[in-house]
Design an enzyme around this catalytic site. Structure first.
Site, mmCIF file in Angstrom:
data_model
loop_
_atom_site.group_PDB
_atom_site.id
_atom_site.type_symbol
_atom_site.label_atom_id
_atom_site.label_comp_id
_atom_site.label_asym_id
_atom_site.label_seq_id
_atom_site.Cartn_x
_atom_site.Cartn_y
_atom_site.Cartn_z
ATOM 1 N N VAL A 156 0.864 -1.174 0.000
ATOM 2 C CA VAL A 156 0.000 0.000 0.000
ATOM 3 C C VAL A 156 0.902 1.225 0.000
ATOM 4 O O VAL A 156 1.728 1.384 0.898
ATOM 5 C CB VAL A 156 -0.884 0.026 1.271
ATOM 6 C CG1 VAL A 156 -1.847 1.200 1.206
ATOM 7 C CG2 VAL A 156 -1.625 -1.287 1.413
ATOM 8 N N GLY A 157 0.811 2.023 -1.079
ATOM 9 C CA GLY A 157 1.637 3.224 -1.120
ATOM 10 C C GLY A 157 0.739 4.421 -0.882
ATOM 11 O O GLY A 157 -0.489 4.296 -0.853
ATOM 12 N N GLU A 158 1.370 5.605 -0.745
ATOM 13 C CA GLU A 158 0.523 6.779 -0.536
ATOM 14 C C GLU A 158 -0.324 7.023 -1.783
ATOM 15 O O GLU A 158 -1.339 7.680 -1.750
ATOM 16 C CB GLU A 158 1.349 8.011 -0.182
ATOM 17 C CG GLU A 158 2.256 8.554 -1.289
ATOM 18 C CD GLU A 158 3.672 8.019 -1.191
ATOM 19 O OE1 GLU A 158 3.810 6.811 -0.865
ATOM 20 O OE2 GLU A 158 4.615 8.796 -1.423
ATOM 21 N N PHE A 159 0.113 6.426 -2.916
ATOM 22 C CA PHE A 159 -0.636 6.695 -4.142
ATOM 23 C C PHE A 159 -1.449 5.519 -4.641
ATOM 24 O O PHE A 159 -1.894 5.508 -5.773
ATOM 25 C CB PHE A 159 0.319 7.174 -5.236
ATOM 26 C CG PHE A 159 0.845 8.562 -4.952
ATOM 27 C CD1 PHE A 159 -0.045 9.592 -4.700
ATOM 28 C CD2 PHE A 159 2.199 8.815 -4.875
ATOM 29 C CE1 PHE A 159 0.416 10.862 -4.389
ATOM 30 C CE2 PHE A 159 2.672 10.081 -4.593
ATOM 31 C CZ PHE A 159 1.771 11.117 -4.348
ATOM 32 N N ASP B 65 13.871 9.480 -7.132
ATOM 33 C CA ASP B 65 13.386 8.832 -5.897
ATOM 34 C C ASP B 65 14.036 7.462 -5.720
ATOM 35 O O ASP B 65 13.370 6.483 -5.386
ATOM 36 C CB ASP B 65 11.852 8.697 -5.943
ATOM 37 C CG ASP B 65 11.254 8.479 -4.549
ATOM 38 O OD1 ASP B 65 10.109 7.980 -4.461
ATOM 39 O OD2 ASP B 65 11.941 8.775 -3.545
ATOM 40 N N LYS C 23 -0.564 -1.578 -10.082
ATOM 41 C CA LYS C 23 -0.874 -0.546 -9.086
ATOM 42 C C LYS C 23 -2.206 0.094 -9.491
ATOM 43 O O LYS C 23 -2.379 0.497 -10.642
ATOM 44 C CB LYS C 23 0.214 0.532 -9.023
ATOM 45 C CG LYS C 23 -0.069 1.563 -7.928
ATOM 46 C CD LYS C 23 1.024 2.587 -7.790
ATOM 47 C CE LYS C 23 1.012 3.580 -8.932
ATOM 48 N NZ LYS C 23 1.922 4.728 -8.673
HETATM 49 C C1 LIG Z 1 4.909 -2.857 -3.181
HETATM 50 N N1 LIG Z 1 5.429 -3.687 -4.257
HETATM 51 C C2 LIG Z 1 5.843 -4.978 -4.123
HETATM 52 C C3 LIG Z 1 6.261 -5.451 -5.373
HETATM 53 C C4 LIG Z 1 6.740 -6.824 -5.613
HETATM 54 C C5 LIG Z 1 8.166 -6.970 -5.122
HETATM 55 O O1 LIG Z 1 8.475 -8.327 -5.063
HETATM 56 C C6 LIG Z 1 6.092 -4.401 -6.317
HETATM 57 C C7 LIG Z 1 6.322 -4.232 -7.686
HETATM 58 C C8 LIG Z 1 6.037 -3.005 -8.283
HETATM 59 C C9 LIG Z 1 5.479 -1.913 -7.551
HETATM 60 C C10 LIG Z 1 5.105 -0.635 -8.165
HETATM 61 C C11 LIG Z 1 5.687 0.552 -7.693
HETATM 62 C C12 LIG Z 1 5.352 1.790 -8.241
HETATM 63 C C13 LIG Z 1 4.444 1.872 -9.287
HETATM 64 C C14 LIG Z 1 3.835 0.712 -9.755
HETATM 65 C C15 LIG Z 1 4.172 -0.526 -9.187
HETATM 66 CL CL1 LIG Z 1 3.369 -1.907 -9.801
HETATM 67 C C16 LIG Z 1 5.251 -2.081 -6.173
HETATM 68 C C17 LIG Z 1 5.560 -3.305 -5.573
HETATM 69 C C18 LIG Z 1 6.405 -3.146 -9.689
HETATM 70 O O2 LIG Z 1 6.339 -2.276 -10.575
HETATM 71 N N2 LIG Z 1 6.864 -4.413 -9.891
HETATM 72 C C19 LIG Z 1 6.841 -5.101 -8.734
HETATM 73 O O3 LIG Z 1 7.220 -6.272 -8.614
#
Ligand SMILES: Cn1cc(CCO)c2c3c(c(-c4ccccc4Cl)cc21)C(=O)NC3=O
Length: 292
Positions: free
Chosen positions: A19-22, A133, A40
């Protein structure tokens, strides 16, 4: 016509990744190609808001930064039901941040991490873009899927339960680090800076000096390597925050003099002194053969 969304039609949601802020990130199975993706899903940004700029930045950046082994791959993005979705490559090894909650990296692992993320930065900077970032939470890990046949696996189980086969596998398993989250990516020449995580940002960017943004990425990478080698937890402000930015990055115990010097060079207060994403590979600690 049923109002089933593209997300529901094309994907099976497997688990929540974070869960991100966005927004929320899910691990999803694509029904058609049978592959796993990270998607996402966030509330569609208000037109004209800075959040919209970040969301569009991310998609533009992914579109330009097509394919590099050390940058998380982008597949698609779309909007529906007041949501915005981006479908990226799924990295099966978690983030560097989640790895560091379990253990820190030794010098050999730090070199691999540094080389791979520097390669990803070189690719981004070669497109006249900067990430803005770089941090442990935005570096994802991919490990090759190795499906050992169970029988072979069982035969190698020693009587003490130790399995040299598996252990050996683990030691040599190739790890690929990938730069993710391109939401703060901007152009080097006409920067529209959305500041990243202040724990990793150099002082000059916080002072609105955007004259050398690619060296800002190098600083953030230096702080990330310092953290991965045991220098964390990183301060958000205060005395230690300034100490890390006035050239007094403490030595990491158990790490060589010259590797500690490379970290000091990457986090140098004067951005001109920091190595670029192209010259970093020439440093003696990264190519030992050179100084023999
Ligand atoms: C919280 N989180 C955990 C994961 C899996 C790590 O084993 C993850 C990913 C991404 C992203 C992500 C970050 C920023 C924007 C879009 C995405 Cl899909 C976030 C992720 C992404 O783009 N690819 C990922 O595996």
């Amino acid at each position: 016509e049923s109002n089933i969304t593209r997300y529901e039609k094309e994907f099976v949601e497997l688990k929540l990744l974070g869960v991100g802020e966005f927004g929320l990130v899910y691990q999803c199975l694509n029904r058609l190609d049978g592959c796993i993706y990270a998607i996402k899903r966030s509330i569609k940004p208000v037109a004209g808001s800075s959040f919209e700029k970040i969301s569009l930045n991310e998609v533009y950046a992914h579109a330009v930064l097509g394919k590099h082994d050390n940058v998380v791959r982008y597949y698609s993005a779309w909007a529906e039901n007041n949501h915005m979705l981006i479908q990226n490559e799924y990295c099966n090894g978690g983030s560097l941040q989640s790895l560091l909650q379990k253990r820190i990296l030794n010098e050999a692992e730090l070199k691999i991490l540094l080389l791979q993320v520097a390669e990803g930065l070189k690719y981004i900077h070669s497109h006249n873009l900067v990430h803005m970032d770089i941090k442990a939470g935005n570096i994802f890990i991919s490990k090759p899927q190795i499906n050992l046949s169970f029988t072979r696996f069982r035969q190698t189980q020693g009587d003490d339960g130790f399995d040299e086969n598996y252990d050996q596998l683990d030691n040599y398993q190739a790890v690929t680090y990938k730069i993710g989250d391109l939401g703060h990516v901007t152009s080097m020449s006409e920067p529209q800076v959305e500041e990243g995580d202040c724990r990793y940002l150099p002082n000059e960017i916080l002072q609105d000096d955007y004259s050398n943004l690619s060296k800002g990425d190098i600083f953030s990478l230096g702080i990330t390597i310092y953290e991965a080698g045991g220098g964390g937890p990183l301060p958000k402000n205060g005395e230690l925050w300034h100490q890390l930015r006035n050239g007094n990055v403490p030595d990491l115990p158990g790490i060589s003099r010259e590797f500690n010097d490379l970290i000091k060079l990457m986090t140098h207060p004067n951005h001109q002194e920091r190595p670029s994403s192209t010259t970093i590979f020439n440093h003696s600690v990264l190519c030992p053969a050179v100084n023999k």
